[in-house]
Design an enzyme around this catalytic site. Structure first.
Site, mmCIF file in Angstrom:
data_model
loop_
_atom_site.group_PDB
_atom_site.id
_atom_site.type_symbol
_atom_site.label_atom_id
_atom_site.label_comp_id
_atom_site.label_asym_id
_atom_site.label_seq_id
_atom_site.Cartn_x
_atom_site.Cartn_y
_atom_site.Cartn_z
ATOM 1 N N SER A 42 5.377 4.620 0.565
ATOM 2 C CA SER A 42 4.880 4.252 -0.894
ATOM 3 C C SER A 42 5.154 5.261 -2.049
ATOM 4 O O SER A 42 6.648 5.737 -2.121
ATOM 5 C CB SER A 42 3.248 4.088 -0.436
ATOM 6 O OG SER A 42 2.834 3.640 -1.863
ATOM 7 N N ASP A 67 3.168 -2.811 0.048
ATOM 8 C CA ASP A 67 3.214 -1.377 0.382
ATOM 9 C C ASP A 67 3.451 -1.082 1.989
ATOM 10 O O ASP A 67 2.736 -1.593 2.947
ATOM 11 C CB ASP A 67 1.757 -1.064 -0.024
ATOM 12 C CG ASP A 67 1.770 0.719 -0.051
ATOM 13 O OD1 ASP A 67 1.904 1.327 1.069
ATOM 14 O OD2 ASP A 67 1.587 1.015 -1.202
#
Length: 289
Positions: free
Chosen positions: A39, A162
């Site tokens: 991320s 994510d």
């Protein structure tokens, strides 16, 4: 000779901490054979691999003011609370206000990976730096697309969320790729215990097309703790060196306070300095200069 790896956890605006440490790595010419970031931790690692000192900090302090970066307005207009297209397109592209040095990343000999969560299977897919296309940073957007706060990102016909859902702290990936020592940068202090995700009714409704992603979010705290346990075990064996914030700052994933972000960055710098000698010893034992 085994490889030395770097693992950088995600955590949205909490990643100003790793930005501070990565800049100190650049100051001290510290390099790794293998890097994996999750991320925002992946985005930070790419600026580090590009040798762009200070670039990450600007994303936590200077660019923060623009409503296209992180706002309810962005959520209503684009479906993304974090304006992924703005952050990793408008700002980051060659003609952007803060371009990333794509050529420097490609020239850097380090391997680089970032996990994204396949929305349909709930499993981690690992993009390498060779999956990153100049001025088309969808793979980076994919690792950063927080479920329920961002739309899934389409890469080659597959939809991704994510990477933190499927693999928050990818220690296994590093070990499987031949790392016998790893430096791990966490986004939370050592005493942090991940709780089950709040707001289950909300994300369950919003992600109903992706039941495997819902399952991944439901189990995330369990997998997270397993990764922390493995990291701690490797540290005891002398195979890991862990950086984690040495004090708590009132900052969360969605914080928008540039002064606090600067404090968190500075904490990364001072935590690095406190561990500099230990880090050099750790890397020297590995045969690194």
């Amino acid at each position: 000779m085994g490889k030395t790896g770097l693992i950088v956890e995600g955590g949205g605006m909490k990643c100003a901490y790793s930005a501070g440490i990565l800049d100190k790595f650049l100051d001290d010419s510290i390099a790794f054979d293998y890097c994996i970031g999750v991320s925002a931790g992946a985005a930070n690692t790419l600026s580090y691999l590009a040798g762009q000192r200070g670039r990450n900090l600007r994303f936590y302090t200077v660019h923060l003011d623009d409503p296209r970066y992180l706002s309810v307005r962005s959520l209503l207009r684009t479906g993304n609370l974090f304006g992924l297209q703005y952050i990793y397109g408008t700002l980051t592209n060659s003609d952007g206000a803060d371009p990333i040095d794509y050529d420097a990343i490609m020239k850097n000999p380090a391997e680089f990976y970032m996990p994204a969560t396949d929305a349909l299977t709930g499993k981690a897919a690992y993009f390498s730096k060779f999956d990153i296309v100049r001025d088309d940073y969808r793979t980076i957007m994919a690792t950063c697309a927080l479920p329920a706060f961002c739309r899934p990102v389409n890469v080659n016909g597959h939809f991704y969320y994510d990477g933190g859902v499927a693999d928050s702290i990818p220690v296994h990936h590093a070990l499987e790729h031949g790392c016998d020592k790893v430096v791990i940068i966490l986004s939370n202090p050592r005493d942090f215990v991940k709780q089950p995700e709040a707001h289950r009714p909300i994300y369950k409704r919003m992600l109903r097309r992706y039941p495997k992603t819902i399952e991944g979010i439901d189990h995330r705290h369990i997998n997270y703790q397993a990764s922390i346990n493995l990291s701690n075990r490797l540290e005891k064996e002398g195979r890991a060196l862990i950086f984690a914030p040495s004090r708590h700052l009132p900052l969360g994933t969605f914080s928008k306070n540039a002064a606090l972000e600067q404090q968190l960055y500075d904490l990364g710098v001072s935590d690095y300095e406190a561990k500099r000698a230990a880090l050099q010893e750790f890397l020297k034992a590995q045969g690194h200069s």
